[in-house]
Design a protein around this motif. Sequence first.
Motif, PDB file in Angstrom:
ATOM      1  N   ASP A 199       0.085   1.612   5.858  1.00  0.00           N
ATOM      2  CA  ASP A 199      -0.164   2.838   5.101  1.00  0.00           C
ATOM      3  C   ASP A 199       0.812   3.959   5.442  1.00  0.00           C
ATOM      4  O   ASP A 199       0.657   5.096   4.983  1.00  0.00           O
ATOM      5  CB  ASP A 199      -1.599   3.327   5.297  1.00  0.00           C
ATOM      6  CG  ASP A 199      -1.943   3.568   6.765  1.00  0.00           C
ATOM      7  OD1 ASP A 199      -1.049   3.412   7.624  1.00  0.00           O
ATOM      8  OD2 ASP A 199      -3.108   3.906   7.054  1.00  0.00           O
ATOM      9  N   THR A 218       0.809  -1.219   0.000  1.00  0.00           N
ATOM     10  CA  THR A 218       0.000   0.000   0.000  1.00  0.00           C
ATOM     11  C   THR A 218       0.842   1.268   0.000  1.00  0.00           C
ATOM     12  O   THR A 218       0.511   2.245  -0.676  1.00  0.00           O
ATOM     13  CB  THR A 218      -0.938  -0.002   1.225  1.00  0.00           C
ATOM     14  OG1 THR A 218      -1.789  -1.155   1.162  1.00  0.00           O
ATOM     15  CG2 THR A 218      -1.789   1.253   1.260  1.00  0.00           C
ATOM     16  N   ASP A 219       1.945   1.274   0.754  1.00  0.00           N
ATOM     17  CA  ASP A 219       2.719   2.511   0.910  1.00  0.00           C
ATOM     18  C   ASP A 219       4.030   2.489   0.128  1.00  0.00           C
ATOM     19  O   ASP A 219       5.009   3.119   0.515  1.00  0.00           O
ATOM     20  CB  ASP A 219       2.989   2.786   2.387  1.00  0.00           C
ATOM     21  CG  ASP A 219       3.748   1.653   3.076  1.00  0.00           C
ATOM     22  OD1 ASP A 219       4.046   0.643   2.404  1.00  0.00           O
ATOM     23  OD2 ASP A 219       4.033   1.777   4.282  1.00  0.00           O
ATOM     24  N   LEU A 227      -5.147   0.898   5.731  1.00  0.00           N
ATOM     25  CA  LEU A 227      -4.663   1.106   4.365  1.00  0.00           C
ATOM     26  C   LEU A 227      -4.901   2.537   3.890  1.00  0.00           C
ATOM     27  O   LEU A 227      -4.607   2.864   2.740  1.00  0.00           O
ATOM     28  CB  LEU A 227      -5.374   0.138   3.403  1.00  0.00           C
ATOM     29  CG  LEU A 227      -5.243  -1.353   3.708  1.00  0.00           C
ATOM     30  CD1 LEU A 227      -6.079  -2.165   2.724  1.00  0.00           C
ATOM     31  CD2 LEU A 227      -3.778  -1.798   3.655  1.00  0.00           C
ATOM     32  N   ASP A 228      -5.407   3.371   4.783  1.00  0.00           N
ATOM     33  CA  ASP A 228      -5.829   4.733   4.429  1.00  0.00           C
ATOM     34  C   ASP A 228      -5.035   5.731   5.270  1.00  0.00           C
ATOM     35  O   ASP A 228      -5.304   5.920   6.454  1.00  0.00           O
ATOM     36  CB  ASP A 228      -7.327   4.872   4.695  1.00  0.00           C
ATOM     37  CG  ASP A 228      -7.907   6.167   4.158  1.00  0.00           C
ATOM     38  OD1 ASP A 228      -7.126   7.014   3.681  1.00  0.00           O
ATOM     39  OD2 ASP A 228      -9.137   6.322   4.217  1.00  0.00           O
ATOM     40  N   SER A 229      -4.054   6.370   4.666  1.00  0.00           N
ATOM     41  CA  SER A 229      -3.149   7.239   5.425  1.00  0.00           C
ATOM     42  C   SER A 229      -3.815   8.506   5.934  1.00  0.00           C
ATOM     43  O   SER A 229      -3.282   9.165   6.831  1.00  0.00           O
ATOM     44  CB  SER A 229      -1.934   7.620   4.567  1.00  0.00           C
ATOM     45  OG  SER A 229      -2.341   8.307   3.397  1.00  0.00           O
TER      46      SER A 229
END
Length: 318
Positions: free
Chosen positions: A282, A264-265, A314-316
């Motif tokens: 993330d 993801t990151d 998964l959502d920064s």
Amino acid sequence: MKKKDLFLLVLVFALTWSCKKDDDKLDIEVVPPQSLSETAIEDDAEIKEYLQTHFYNYEEFDNPPTDFDYKIKFDTIAGDNAGKTPIIDMTDNLKTEVITVKSSDFGRDDDEEVSHTLYTLVVREGEVEEHPTIGDYTVLHYEGTLIDGTAFDASVNVEARLYLSSTVRGYGNGVEYLSPGTGPFENGDGTVSFEGYGIGAVFIPSGLGYFDRAPSGSGIASYTPLVFKIDLLSFEANTDFDGDGIPSILEDLDGDGNLNNDNTDQDTERIFLPNHNDSDDDADGIPTIDEIDIDNEGNVTFRDTDGDGISDHLDSDS
């Protein structure tokens, strides 16, 4: 050494190579560069020819003699063995799986996506009716050879503990077809044993193996198919490799059976760490384990605080 650092080393070497003196190393033929697509065709033809012209000691497995060691032995169908059944015709035992491989996985920029066929021979089912996933730790014996029978690695008499996503892809996907036995049982001499374990072999095209990136000193030339004989002794279900609270198999976000291409990151990382080896998926500074909920039975619930359809871990900007 941190687990992440260890993973990078294991992924590069994939399996533990037996120590060899320089004069014991295999001669390696230098092969000109090949595309993933042309190599896949050549490898599949070579593996199919082997499966059509060879058999294994199935009669011993069907009716084990008193001193049988339960080891797979391959031989050519010829002479006294002319009437043996070729491996490719043993449809109840031979499992095939078509897996898509991207050339970018090997650092190529030609954007190829090529289907590869993995062949797994299940010689004996294990007594435990469960199967590992690509995200699990396994305990096993194995022997690795080239398709001509030349051995390059083995852990036959000592149990090897391997995380399947740190091995070459075809090896891990092949082991998923095997089931384990019971044990370990103490032998009284400091060793342990297992009973009723699954036995099989996997035939791996190079695109699901090392392709052109075989470890130095391994004796494996570029674009070489591999064969592994495997005893699956046991496995650790729902392994959480990075300790972030999420079983590794649930970090296969695209469901393609390859945990190493889900990151993801990746745009913010100095070192590529796929989610199953990253405790902050993330890169928002909050550990993944603090952005999920885990009940008393270990079941994971993924939060979505801002309701944007992306789990917090998964959502920064959640």
